[in-house]
Design a protein around this motif. Structure first.
Motif, mmCIF file in Angstrom:
data_model
loop_
_atom_site.group_PDB
_atom_site.id
_atom_site.type_symbol
_atom_site.label_atom_id
_atom_site.label_comp_id
_atom_site.label_asym_id
_atom_site.label_seq_id
_atom_site.Cartn_x
_atom_site.Cartn_y
_atom_site.Cartn_z
ATOM 1 N N TYR A 120 0.860 -1.185 -0.134
ATOM 2 C CA TYR A 120 0.137 -0.134 0.167
ATOM 3 C C TYR A 120 0.483 1.278 0.435
ATOM 4 O O TYR A 120 -0.151 2.001 0.446
ATOM 5 C CB TYR A 120 -0.626 -0.696 0.979
ATOM 6 N N ARG A 121 1.980 1.330 0.092
ATOM 7 C CA ARG A 121 2.831 2.511 -0.547
ATOM 8 C C ARG A 121 3.584 2.321 -1.881
ATOM 9 O O ARG A 121 3.721 2.647 -2.139
ATOM 10 C CB ARG A 121 4.378 2.532 1.164
ATOM 11 N N ASP A 122 4.488 1.304 -1.653
ATOM 12 C CA ASP A 122 5.028 0.956 -3.169
ATOM 13 C C ASP A 122 4.570 -0.353 -3.837
ATOM 14 O O ASP A 122 4.604 -0.399 -4.817
ATOM 15 C CB ASP A 122 6.481 0.237 -2.495
ATOM 16 N N THR A 123 3.914 -1.155 -3.255
ATOM 17 C CA THR A 123 2.639 -2.394 -3.917
ATOM 18 C C THR A 123 1.876 -2.458 -3.693
ATOM 19 O O THR A 123 1.427 -2.286 -1.800
ATOM 20 C CB THR A 123 3.880 -3.481 -3.213
ATOM 21 N N PHE A 124 0.947 -3.096 -4.254
ATOM 22 C CA PHE A 124 -0.669 -2.833 -4.202
ATOM 23 C C PHE A 124 -1.065 -4.725 -4.644
ATOM 24 O O PHE A 124 -0.574 -5.032 -5.557
ATOM 25 C CB PHE A 124 -1.170 -1.215 -5.317
ATOM 26 N N PRO A 125 -1.838 -5.166 -3.710
ATOM 27 C CA PRO A 125 -2.566 -6.372 -4.302
ATOM 28 C C PRO A 125 -3.550 -5.882 -5.259
ATOM 29 O O PRO A 125 -4.403 -4.963 -5.081
ATOM 30 C CB PRO A 125 -2.836 -6.626 -3.059
ATOM 31 N N LYS A 126 -4.478 -7.351 -5.402
ATOM 32 C CA LYS A 126 -5.597 -7.105 -5.752
ATOM 33 C C LYS A 126 -6.041 -6.321 -5.414
ATOM 34 O O LYS A 126 -6.613 -7.113 -3.901
ATOM 35 C CB LYS A 126 -6.287 -8.268 -6.360
ATOM 36 N N GLY A 127 -7.089 -5.557 -5.860
ATOM 37 C CA GLY A 127 -8.130 -4.827 -5.073
ATOM 38 C C GLY A 127 -9.589 -5.100 -4.859
ATOM 39 O O GLY A 127 -9.978 -5.457 -3.823
ATOM 40 N N MET A 128 -10.135 -5.898 -5.482
ATOM 41 C CA MET A 128 -11.239 -6.300 -6.023
ATOM 42 C C MET A 128 -10.855 -8.071 -5.128
ATOM 43 O O MET A 128 -10.100 -8.716 -5.825
ATOM 44 C CB MET A 128 -11.656 -6.376 -6.761
ATOM 45 N N GLN A 129 -12.361 -8.823 -4.616
ATOM 46 C CA GLN A 129 -12.300 -9.958 -4.051
ATOM 47 C C GLN A 129 -13.292 -11.312 -5.181
ATOM 48 O O GLN A 129 -13.963 -10.021 -5.792
ATOM 49 C CB GLN A 129 -12.666 -9.794 -3.249
ATOM 50 N N GLU A 130 -12.720 -11.041 -5.599
ATOM 51 C CA GLU A 130 -13.701 -13.027 -6.152
ATOM 52 C C GLU A 130 -14.504 -13.117 -5.685
ATOM 53 O O GLU A 130 -14.158 -13.424 -4.494
ATOM 54 C CB GLU A 130 -12.623 -13.795 -6.681
#
Lengths: 239, 200, 200
Positions: A120-130
């Motif tokens: 959440y600063r340098d890298t982001f995971p998938k925002g939406m959930q399946e």
């Protein structure tokens, strides 16, 4: 609003504690951490504390503890080393030096952590959930008991504010409420539900009142009617 | 900026977005770039085609509210399998409800609802289905409401020897700087019932 | 089954998983397929290489003992421009305390306070709330103080494969003899051993 002292305060709070301050003083004066000139550093340290006091900065008690430690070390340094020649005299500065080194290491470590790719600063995971989910009633659950405790504590914290004062004042039982309702309804013959609640009611009052009404309905001691959707609920004595 | 880079930016924006991402937001974010002849909708189509043609299991779809990545439908069976294989975490409401039951059992649904401030019917059902709680009897109250308690399985899932091994509130005292508060409040979980279950 | 299809299945499994996905779960899900010469870790590497080399803004990373898709760091600025994402930040005291817990776990609050030279109650609470640290038990000491350690989320947040992937504590020259002294002097306040990096 007088904002000036506030500004100073912000600046001074860059020191997270007395060890941080000491490290700063050692660095600024280019001192050898393995051979700290105690008199000098004590003087500098106390000057700083004095300054903070002048600026009305509230000092954590730990700053004073370390001040006392410094003064103690300074005093012990004055004891002649020859007092007990057969015993090896330990350098009175040693423990403090070690603490400073240790603290320095973790300050560095904190810097290294900060350099990692932070989520959440340098890298982001998938925002939406399946949304593909299997109906799962299995006991395949990952959990630990402290999570449970933390959940319980947060409930307690949330429950705080609102009720406790009311609770102790009027812990009315359902049975009592039933008696209240019957008494009032036998006089009035019909009554609007909302008026059964005390002037200042809590969620608990609502629950208890509803429980009481439901119980009375079950026992057919009252009848209940609502003339229009969302309208008042009337309670009657059955004919 | 090269087209590939532009597409990669759009890709990460959609990927990281919590909702299907509207074109206008993509346009806003990328308004600082001179796109020349290119347009965001055009770039989106290129990105979409890339995922579609490729051997990828993922596709970019345009749903009513915007663009989002999804797994291709033909892989759904595998994902369902995953959900049965992998241990799941309890949802926050489930954990909360379970905590209330564990610490205040025997407890009625009305009491749980009251403490949580919301209807707990669905969560209670989930916990019953997962066999973490069970009905342990009826309460001597008007309506004889059901009362719930924890199960043997509950102890197993939480690695507890017995119910007395539950951590207590003193254990987290030092977690909080406002320690005294906790101490004062720990017996005071307000319950609607007239006979609060003051075990311990 | 062709290798491309196998890789696509793995891709969707990781994609559909909210948390980093452990290899063992991928293996369980795919246990019904005869992989022949292939292995799941091998296929994962192929998938990872595909994303890395490509013009994609997304990469496959190994974090918290599992695999997860994440945006490549060079795109962070663009994503932050979307105001739907929550940026994360830790204060200097929090970062410092977290470092102490990470390298010295299991550790008590008294030990953290000693190293930092200040009361750490508030910061510990913050870190617990953010789920970066957790209570991992109690120490066999008078008062049975709680001991803290880092969580899975800690590994996730700092993009660490496992706890051994922490950067080495930088050694300061001439420290060893001083440290031995430190150990000897610690009768009243027991600190964990001073070589933290080589546990696990």
């Amino acid at each position: 609003m007088i904002s000036e002292p506030q500004d100073y305060r912000v600046k001074l709070e860059i020191f997270e504690g007395p060890l941080d301050l000491l490290l700063f003083l050692i660095k600024r004066n280019e001192l050898d951490i393995y051979d700290i000139p105690v008199s000098f550093i004590t003087e500098q340290y106390l000057t700083y504390l004095g300054m903070m006091q002048v600026l009305n900065v509230e000092l954590a008690s730990e700053f004073l503890v370390i001040a006392a430690t410094l003064l103690e070390i300074k005093a012990r340094m004055l004891i002649p080393a020859s007092a007990e020649p057969e015993e090896e005299i330990e350098d009175p500065r040693l423990e403090l030096t070690n603490r400073l080194l240790e603290y320095q290491r973790f300050k560095n470590a904190a810097g290294q952590l900060n350099n990692l790719n932070m989520l959440y600063r340098d890298t982001f995971p998938k925002g939406m959930q399946e949304s593909i989910e299997a109906e799962d009633t299995s006991l395949n659950i990952e959990a630990d008991a402290y999570e449970l405790l933390v959940a319980f504590k947060s409930i307690l914290d949330r429950a705080k504010g609102e009720k406790i004062a009311y609770m102790t004042v009027e812990r009315i039982s359902v049975a009592q409420r039933i008696n209240d309702i019957m008494e009032r309804i036998s006089i009035a013959k019909s009554i609007v539900f909302d008026t059964l609640l005390p002037e200042e009611y809590t969620k608990m009052d609502i629950v208890i009142t509803i429980l009481a009404v439901l119980e009375l309905l079950r026992l057919r001691m009252i009848r209940c009617e609502q003339k229009e959707p969302f309208g008042n609920i009337w309670l009657y004595v059955p004919e | 900026m090269e087209t590939e880079k532009l597409i990669a930016i759009i890709e990460t924006l959609i990927f990281a977005s919590e909702k299907p991402l509207k074109v206008k937001y993509i346009e806003q974010v990328m308004s600082v770039i001179d796109l020349g002849e290119l347009t965001i909708p055009g770039l989106l189509e290129t990105l979409k085609a890339g995922y579609a043609s490729e051997e990828s299991g993922i596709e970019l779809v345009e749903v009513a509210e915007g663009w989002q990545f999804r797994t291709k439908p033909q892989f759904a069976e595998w994902i369902k399998r995953l959900n049965t294989v992998r241990p799941s975490k309890l949802s926050a409401p489930a954990m909360e409800t379970l905590a209330i039951v564990a610490y205040r059992q025997p407890i009625t649904r009305a009491e749980i609802d009251y403490v949580r401030g919301v209807d707990s019917g669905g969560v209670i059902k989930t916990l019953l289905d997962k066999r973490l709680i069970k009905i342990i009897g009826k309460k001597e109250l008007p309506g004889r409401p059901l009362v719930y308690g924890t199960t043997q399985e509950f102890l197993e899932v939480f690695s507890l020897k017995d119910i007395s091994a539950l951590p207590n509130l003193q254990d987290i005292k030092q977690m909080s700087s406002a320690e005294e508060e906790l101490e004062r409040n720990q017996t005071e979980l307000p319950l609607p019932a007239s006979e609060p279950t003051d075990e311990e």
